[in-house]
Design a protein around this motif. Structure first.
Motif, mmCIF file in Angstrom:
data_model
loop_
_atom_site.group_PDB
_atom_site.id
_atom_site.type_symbol
_atom_site.label_atom_id
_atom_site.label_comp_id
_atom_site.label_asym_id
_atom_site.label_seq_id
_atom_site.Cartn_x
_atom_site.Cartn_y
_atom_site.Cartn_z
ATOM 1 N N ASN A 91 0.856 -1.178 0.000
ATOM 2 C CA ASN A 91 0.000 0.000 0.000
ATOM 3 C C ASN A 91 0.893 1.228 0.000
ATOM 4 O O ASN A 91 1.999 1.200 0.551
ATOM 5 C CB ASN A 91 -0.899 0.018 1.238
ATOM 6 N N HIS A 92 0.426 2.302 -0.580
ATOM 7 C CA HIS A 92 1.125 3.588 -0.684
ATOM 8 C C HIS A 92 2.248 3.587 -1.717
ATOM 9 O O HIS A 92 3.004 4.553 -1.800
ATOM 10 C CB HIS A 92 1.666 4.071 0.671
ATOM 11 N N GLY A 93 2.382 2.515 -2.513
ATOM 12 C CA GLY A 93 3.372 2.520 -3.591
ATOM 13 C C GLY A 93 3.068 3.688 -4.525
ATOM 14 O O GLY A 93 1.933 3.872 -4.957
ATOM 15 N N THR A 94 4.067 4.488 -4.828
ATOM 16 C CA THR A 94 3.900 5.703 -5.617
ATOM 17 C C THR A 94 3.708 5.382 -7.099
ATOM 18 O O THR A 94 4.350 4.491 -7.639
ATOM 19 C CB THR A 94 5.142 6.605 -5.452
ATOM 20 N N ILE A 95 2.848 6.157 -7.744
ATOM 21 C CA ILE A 95 2.608 6.012 -9.177
ATOM 22 C C ILE A 95 3.415 7.086 -9.899
ATOM 23 O O ILE A 95 3.299 8.276 -9.587
ATOM 24 C CB ILE A 95 1.099 6.142 -9.509
ATOM 25 N N ARG A 129 -2.806 -4.454 -6.473
ATOM 26 C CA ARG A 129 -3.408 -3.299 -5.793
ATOM 27 C C ARG A 129 -3.926 -2.318 -6.840
ATOM 28 O O ARG A 129 -3.556 -2.391 -8.002
ATOM 29 C CB ARG A 129 -2.400 -2.654 -4.860
ATOM 30 N N CYS A 130 -4.778 -1.405 -6.412
ATOM 31 C CA CYS A 130 -5.420 -0.530 -7.396
ATOM 32 C C CYS A 130 -4.956 0.923 -7.280
ATOM 33 O O CYS A 130 -4.440 1.357 -6.257
ATOM 34 C CB CYS A 130 -6.938 -0.619 -7.280
ATOM 35 N N LEU A 131 -5.182 1.648 -8.385
ATOM 36 C CA LEU A 131 -4.908 3.079 -8.459
ATOM 37 C C LEU A 131 -5.821 3.787 -7.467
ATOM 38 O O LEU A 131 -7.020 3.526 -7.443
ATOM 39 C CB LEU A 131 -5.191 3.533 -9.885
ATOM 40 N N ASP A 132 -5.268 4.688 -6.663
ATOM 41 C CA ASP A 132 -5.973 5.253 -5.512
ATOM 42 C C ASP A 132 -5.501 6.692 -5.293
ATOM 43 O O ASP A 132 -4.320 6.985 -5.448
ATOM 44 C CB ASP A 132 -5.601 4.369 -4.308
ATOM 45 N N VAL A 133 -6.426 7.584 -4.931
ATOM 46 C CA VAL A 133 -6.054 8.948 -4.532
ATOM 47 C C VAL A 133 -5.783 8.910 -3.042
ATOM 48 O O VAL A 133 -6.677 8.598 -2.253
ATOM 49 C CB VAL A 133 -7.170 9.972 -4.847
ATOM 50 N N ARG A 134 -4.532 9.182 -2.652
ATOM 51 C CA ARG A 134 -4.163 9.154 -1.231
ATOM 52 C C ARG A 134 -5.006 10.149 -0.458
ATOM 53 O O ARG A 134 -5.229 11.267 -0.908
ATOM 54 C CB ARG A 134 -2.685 9.478 -1.048
ATOM 55 N N GLY A 135 -5.495 9.736 0.697
ATOM 56 C CA GLY A 135 -6.270 10.626 1.554
ATOM 57 C C GLY A 135 -7.759 10.556 1.285
ATOM 58 O O GLY A 135 -8.528 11.357 1.796
ATOM 59 N N VAL A 144 -1.684 13.093 -4.178
ATOM 60 C CA VAL A 144 -0.819 11.973 -4.530
ATOM 61 C C VAL A 144 -1.640 10.791 -5.047
ATOM 62 O O VAL A 144 -2.667 10.431 -4.467
ATOM 63 C CB VAL A 144 0.005 11.532 -3.299
ATOM 64 N N ILE A 145 -1.164 10.207 -6.130
ATOM 65 C CA ILE A 145 -1.762 8.981 -6.656
ATOM 66 C C ILE A 145 -0.854 7.829 -6.231
ATOM 67 O O ILE A 145 0.362 7.890 -6.384
ATOM 68 C CB ILE A 145 -1.888 9.040 -8.196
#
Length: 163
Positions: A91-95, A129-135, A144-145
């Motif tokens: 989780n939180h891996g940067t795109i 894991r899926c593409l996600d907008v942090r926060g 952050v994506i």
């Protein structure tokens, strides 16, 4: 390699499901390896927000359109790909944008959201894991994506709009 624009119009905005005033954006328009993919308010004609989705075997590649070269006859060649940095499985891996090398971390499984017409989830082929907008559902310039475990949240669902 050249890619056909058999996808509708080729170029797309990728918007968070909850706010169509924002779109994925290549930070500062940089083509340097490791450039973050972020959320930014849409600006007409902004090439940093234009992406090309190429449907391959059972996955897709997402290319920053700015990294493309027009080969003529609706064919483009792209040097950069949207990927999960460092082959992260967490989780939180940067795109980020990176040189295209056909790694599993540069491939995405595009899944339509059941009962939510026009929305999609991008699952990374490498991590699952899926593409996600942090926060969560925060739509602000520079959001952050990242990749994150799928939790059926609106910040993990995306609308793909043709130009």
């Amino acid at each position: 390699t050249s890619i056909s624009t058999s996808h509708p119009n080729g170029k797309v905005y990728i918007e968070p499901s909850y706010n169509n005033r924002f779109a994925l954006d290549l930070a500062a328009g940089s083509l340097a390896n490791g450039t973050s993919i972020q959320l930014w308010e849409k600006m007409p004609g902004n090439i940093n927000q234009q992406f090309f989705i190429d449907c391959g075997d059972s996955s897709v590649n997402i290319y920053p359109f700015k990294s493309g070269t027009d080969q003529g006859n609706c064919m483009y060649s792209f040097s950069k790909c949207v990927e999960v940095a460092g082959l992260s499985m967490s989780n939180h891996g940067t795109i980020v944008s990176w040189d295209r090398w056909n790694g599993a971390n540069q491939k995405w499984i595009l899944m339509p959201v059941i009962r939510e017409a026009g929305l999609y989830i991008f699952f990374n082929r490498n991590s699952g894991r899926c593409l996600d907008v942090r926060g969560g559902e925060i739509a602000s310039n520079g959001a952050v994506i990242q990749q994150y475990l799928y939790l059926n949240q609106r910040n993990q669902k995306w609308r793909i709009r043709n130009f």
